[in-house]
Design an enzyme around this catalytic site. Structure first.
Site, PDB file in Angstrom:
ATOM      1  N   PRO A   1       0.788  -1.226   0.000  1.00 27.74           N
ATOM      2  CA  PRO A   1       0.000   0.000   0.000  1.00 27.74           C
ATOM      3  C   PRO A   1       0.828   1.288   0.000  1.00 27.74           C
ATOM      4  O   PRO A   1       1.883   1.357   0.640  1.00 27.74           O
ATOM      5  CB  PRO A   1      -0.824  -0.103   1.293  1.00 27.74           C
ATOM      6  CG  PRO A   1      -0.106  -1.089   2.136  1.00 27.74           C
ATOM      7  CD  PRO A   1       0.542  -2.049   1.187  1.00 27.74           C
ATOM      8  N   ASN A   2       0.321   2.235  -0.744  1.00 27.41           N
ATOM      9  CA  ASN A   2       0.879   3.592  -0.852  1.00 27.41           C
ATOM     10  C   ASN A   2       2.159   3.669  -1.679  1.00 27.41           C
ATOM     11  O   ASN A   2       2.655   4.772  -1.925  1.00 27.41           O
ATOM     12  CB  ASN A   2       1.120   4.215   0.547  1.00 27.41           C
ATOM     13  CG  ASN A   2      -0.162   4.320   1.337  1.00 27.41           C
ATOM     14  OD1 ASN A   2      -1.138   4.891   0.839  1.00 27.41           O
ATOM     15  ND2 ASN A   2      -0.210   3.752   2.520  1.00 27.41           N
TER      16      ASN A   2
ATOM     17  N   ARG B   1       5.313  10.894  -2.530  1.00 28.43           N
ATOM     18  CA  ARG B   1       5.058  10.543  -1.137  1.00 28.43           C
ATOM     19  C   ARG B   1       6.338  10.719  -0.295  1.00 28.43           C
ATOM     20  O   ARG B   1       7.328  10.017  -0.526  1.00 28.43           O
ATOM     21  CB  ARG B   1       4.620   9.075  -1.089  1.00 28.43           C
ATOM     22  CG  ARG B   1       4.471   8.527   0.283  1.00 28.43           C
ATOM     23  CD  ARG B   1       4.323   7.019   0.264  1.00 28.43           C
ATOM     24  NE  ARG B   1       4.123   6.552   1.602  1.00 28.43           N
ATOM     25  CZ  ARG B   1       4.372   5.316   2.019  1.00 28.43           C
ATOM     26  NH1 ARG B   1       4.794   4.403   1.160  1.00 28.43           N
ATOM     27  NH2 ARG B   1       4.162   4.987   3.254  1.00 28.43           N
TER      28      ARG B   1
ATOM     29  N   TYR C   1      11.401   8.401   1.140  1.00 27.76           N
ATOM     30  CA  TYR C   1      11.289   7.324   0.141  1.00 27.76           C
ATOM     31  C   TYR C   1      11.961   7.636  -1.199  1.00 27.76           C
ATOM     32  O   TYR C   1      11.974   6.786  -2.080  1.00 27.76           O
ATOM     33  CB  TYR C   1       9.810   6.978  -0.081  1.00 27.76           C
ATOM     34  CG  TYR C   1       9.142   6.469   1.185  1.00 27.76           C
ATOM     35  CD1 TYR C   1       9.589   5.311   1.805  1.00 27.76           C
ATOM     36  CD2 TYR C   1       8.083   7.172   1.769  1.00 27.76           C
ATOM     37  CE1 TYR C   1       8.998   4.849   2.972  1.00 27.76           C
ATOM     38  CE2 TYR C   1       7.483   6.716   2.934  1.00 27.76           C
ATOM     39  CZ  TYR C   1       7.948   5.550   3.522  1.00 27.76           C
ATOM     40  OH  TYR C   1       7.364   5.098   4.679  1.00 27.76           O
TER      41      TYR C   1
ATOM     42  N   ASN D   1       7.975  -5.725  -1.071  1.00 24.94           N
ATOM     43  CA  ASN D   1       7.918  -4.611  -0.139  1.00 24.94           C
ATOM     44  C   ASN D   1       6.462  -4.529   0.286  1.00 24.94           C
ATOM     45  O   ASN D   1       5.632  -3.975  -0.441  1.00 24.94           O
ATOM     46  CB  ASN D   1       8.374  -3.302  -0.786  1.00 24.94           C
ATOM     47  CG  ASN D   1       8.384  -2.165   0.237  1.00 24.94           C
ATOM     48  OD1 ASN D   1       7.917  -2.329   1.363  1.00 24.94           O
ATOM     49  ND2 ASN D   1       8.906  -1.011  -0.164  1.00 24.94           N
TER      50      ASN D   1
ATOM     51  N   ALA E   1       3.266  -0.843   4.669  1.00 25.18           N
ATOM     52  CA  ALA E   1       2.701  -0.824   6.035  1.00 25.18           C
ATOM     53  C   ALA E   1       2.231  -2.203   6.486  1.00 25.18           C
ATOM     54  O   ALA E   1       2.238  -2.504   7.689  1.00 25.18           O
ATOM     55  CB  ALA E   1       1.555   0.175   6.093  1.00 25.18           C
TER      56      ALA E   1
ATOM     57  N   HIS F   1       4.126  -4.507   8.993  1.00 26.86           N
ATOM     58  CA  HIS F   1       4.046  -4.354  10.450  1.00 26.86           C
ATOM     59  C   HIS F   1       2.710  -4.808  11.032  1.00 26.86           C
ATOM     60  O   HIS F   1       2.494  -4.705  12.230  1.00 26.86           O
ATOM     61  CB  HIS F   1       4.287  -2.878  10.823  1.00 26.86           C
ATOM     62  CG  HIS F   1       5.389  -2.236  10.040  1.00 26.86           C
ATOM     63  ND1 HIS F   1       6.697  -2.680  10.096  1.00 26.86           N
ATOM     64  CD2 HIS F   1       5.376  -1.222   9.122  1.00 26.86           C
ATOM     65  CE1 HIS F   1       7.442  -1.937   9.279  1.00 26.86           C
ATOM     66  NE2 HIS F   1       6.661  -1.053   8.670  1.00 26.86           N
TER      67      HIS F   1
ATOM     68  N   ASP G   1       1.400 -15.546   6.533  1.00 30.19           N
ATOM     69  CA  ASP G   1       0.918 -16.925   6.384  1.00 30.19           C
ATOM     70  C   ASP G   1       0.910 -17.351   4.919  1.00 30.19           C
ATOM     71  O   ASP G   1       1.186 -18.516   4.614  1.00 30.19           O
ATOM     72  CB  ASP G   1      -0.486 -17.073   6.981  1.00 30.19           C
ATOM     73  CG  ASP G   1      -0.476 -17.101   8.509  1.00 30.19           C
ATOM     74  OD1 ASP G   1       0.616 -17.116   9.106  1.00 30.19           O
ATOM     75  OD2 ASP G   1      -1.578 -17.105   9.096  1.00 30.19           O
TER      76      ASP G   1
ATOM     77  N   GLU H   1      12.504  -9.798   1.443  1.00 28.17           N
ATOM     78  CA  GLU H   1      11.755  -8.621   1.911  1.00 28.17           C
ATOM     79  C   GLU H   1      12.618  -7.382   1.700  1.00 28.17           C
ATOM     80  O   GLU H   1      13.789  -7.392   2.079  1.00 28.17           O
ATOM     81  CB  GLU H   1      11.449  -8.823   3.405  1.00 28.17           C
ATOM     82  CG  GLU H   1      10.847  -7.610   4.089  1.00 28.17           C
ATOM     83  CD  GLU H   1      10.651  -7.836   5.596  1.00 28.17           C
ATOM     84  OE1 GLU H   1      10.936  -8.957   6.101  1.00 28.17           O
ATOM     85  OE2 GLU H   1      10.228  -6.876   6.246  1.00 28.17           O
TER      86      GLU H   1
ATOM     87  N   HIS I   1      12.815  -2.911   1.855  1.00 29.80           N
ATOM     88  CA  HIS I   1      12.240  -1.618   2.253  1.00 29.80           C
ATOM     89  C   HIS I   1      13.147  -0.516   1.742  1.00 29.80           C
ATOM     90  O   HIS I   1      14.384  -0.631   1.806  1.00 29.80           O
ATOM     91  CB  HIS I   1      12.135  -1.511   3.780  1.00 29.80           C
ATOM     92  CG  HIS I   1      11.250  -2.554   4.363  1.00 29.80           C
ATOM     93  ND1 HIS I   1       9.884  -2.491   4.288  1.00 29.80           N
ATOM     94  CD2 HIS I   1      11.549  -3.730   4.974  1.00 29.80           C
ATOM     95  CE1 HIS I   1       9.375  -3.572   4.839  1.00 29.80           C
ATOM     96  NE2 HIS I   1      10.357  -4.343   5.256  1.00 29.80           N
ATOM     97  N   LEU I   2      12.545   0.540   1.259  1.00 30.68           N
ATOM     98  CA  LEU I   2      13.310   1.707   0.811  1.00 30.68           C
ATOM     99  C   LEU I   2      14.022   2.350   1.991  1.00 30.68           C
ATOM    100  O   LEU I   2      15.218   2.649   1.938  1.00 30.68           O
ATOM    101  CB  LEU I   2      12.369   2.723   0.158  1.00 30.68           C
ATOM    102  CG  LEU I   2      11.684   2.246  -1.127  1.00 30.68           C
ATOM    103  CD1 LEU I   2      10.257   2.773  -1.201  1.00 30.68           C
ATOM    104  CD2 LEU I   2      12.473   2.692  -2.338  1.00 30.68           C
ATOM    105  N   SER I   3      13.273   2.583   3.058  1.00 25.07           N
ATOM    106  CA  SER I   3      13.847   3.233   4.242  1.00 25.07           C
ATOM    107  C   SER I   3      14.394   2.164   5.188  1.00 25.07           C
ATOM    108  O   SER I   3      14.033   0.981   5.080  1.00 25.07           O
ATOM    109  CB  SER I   3      12.761   4.061   4.956  1.00 25.07           C
ATOM    110  OG  SER I   3      11.708   3.211   5.406  1.00 25.07           O
TER     111      SER I   3
ATOM    112  N   ARG J   1      13.485   4.178  12.321  1.00 25.56           N
ATOM    113  CA  ARG J   1      12.266   4.991  12.309  1.00 25.56           C
ATOM    114  C   ARG J   1      11.424   4.707  13.568  1.00 25.56           C
ATOM    115  O   ARG J   1      11.930   4.218  14.553  1.00 25.56           O
ATOM    116  CB  ARG J   1      11.517   4.719  10.996  1.00 25.56           C
ATOM    117  CG  ARG J   1      12.385   5.074   9.772  1.00 25.56           C
ATOM    118  CD  ARG J   1      11.631   4.904   8.480  1.00 25.56           C
ATOM    119  NE  ARG J   1      10.489   5.800   8.424  1.00 25.56           N
ATOM    120  CZ  ARG J   1       9.458   5.642   7.573  1.00 25.56           C
ATOM    121  NH1 ARG J   1       9.478   4.632   6.700  1.00 25.56           N
ATOM    122  NH2 ARG J   1       8.455   6.492   7.580  1.00 25.56           N
TER     123      ARG J   1
ATOM    124  N   ARG K   1       7.537   0.488  13.443  1.00 24.60           N
ATOM    125  CA  ARG K   1       8.064  -0.064  12.171  1.00 24.60           C
ATOM    126  C   ARG K   1       9.188  -1.081  12.420  1.00 24.60           C
ATOM    127  O   ARG K   1       9.707  -1.667  11.488  1.00 24.60           O
ATOM    128  CB  ARG K   1       8.607   1.054  11.276  1.00 24.60           C
ATOM    129  CG  ARG K   1       7.540   2.011  10.810  1.00 24.60           C
ATOM    130  CD  ARG K   1       8.106   3.020   9.820  1.00 24.60           C
ATOM    131  NE  ARG K   1       7.290   4.214   9.806  1.00 24.60           N
ATOM    132  CZ  ARG K   1       6.190   4.373   9.066  1.00 24.60           C
ATOM    133  NH1 ARG K   1       5.805   3.434   8.246  1.00 24.60           N
ATOM    134  NH2 ARG K   1       5.490   5.488   9.128  1.00 24.60           N
TER     135      ARG K   1
END
Ligand code: DQA
Length: 148
Positions: free
Chosen positions: A12-13, A20, A25, A76, A79, A82, A89, A100, A102-104, A109, A113
């Site tokens: 999402p997002n 954003r 990001y 990725n 949200a 978390h 599952d 997995e 993540h950009l950040s 943070r 997170r």
């Protein structure tokens, strides 16, 4: 030998990348990140299909449907990293090697997170290198798939 195929999933997002919170990001759009990933996939001689959704169930469906077309997943979960037991599952259920990203750097943070529900069911995690996290993740995934 058939060409390996990787499913790149964006949560999402991430469709808003570029506009954003660019300080966190970066300024690349998701389309630009996908184009870079596709170039790298070509160099690595693997197929890559990218999919973004803001909906948890659609991401679960995509993971469930990944085999037998795809041999690995780059994700990725944004949200949902978390919050989502369902995505964790689904990854455990299909049992495809998964990386997995993540950009950040999620550990630098907010504390909410710091916990990833999916970290325990993936090969490994790459976090904090901006758009490069995706490329590093794809290289790690492909090298794992070629070793196994
Ligand atoms: C993110 C980090 C998450 O905490 C956040 O919710 C995102 C993006 C990252 O790529 O840095 O949406 O996964």
């Amino acid at each position: 030998m058939n060409r390996l195929s990787v499913l790149a999933l964006h949560g999402p997002n991430l469709n808003l990348l570029g506009v954003r919170e660019p300080g966190i990001y970066g300024t690349l759009t998701l389309a630009q990140i996908n184009a870079q990933l596709t170039d790298l996939a070509q160099t690595l001689q693997v197929s890559l299909v990218a999919f973004q959704s803001n909906h948890e169930g659609e991401l679960v469906d995509a993971i469930q449907q990944a085999p037998p077309t795809h041999q690995g997943i780059l994700i990725n979960a944004a949200a949902y990293t978390h919050t989502s037991v369902a995505i964790r599952d689904a990854i455990a259920a299909v049992n495809l090697p998964t990386v997995e990203v993540h950009l950040s750097n999620i550990y630098r943070r907010e504390t909410f997170r710091h916990h990833s529900y999916i970290a325990a069911v993936v090969l490994g995690q790459i976090s904090g290198f901006g758009a490069q996290s995706y490329g590093l993740g794809l290289q790690a995934l492909v090298s794992h798939l070629r070793q196994s």
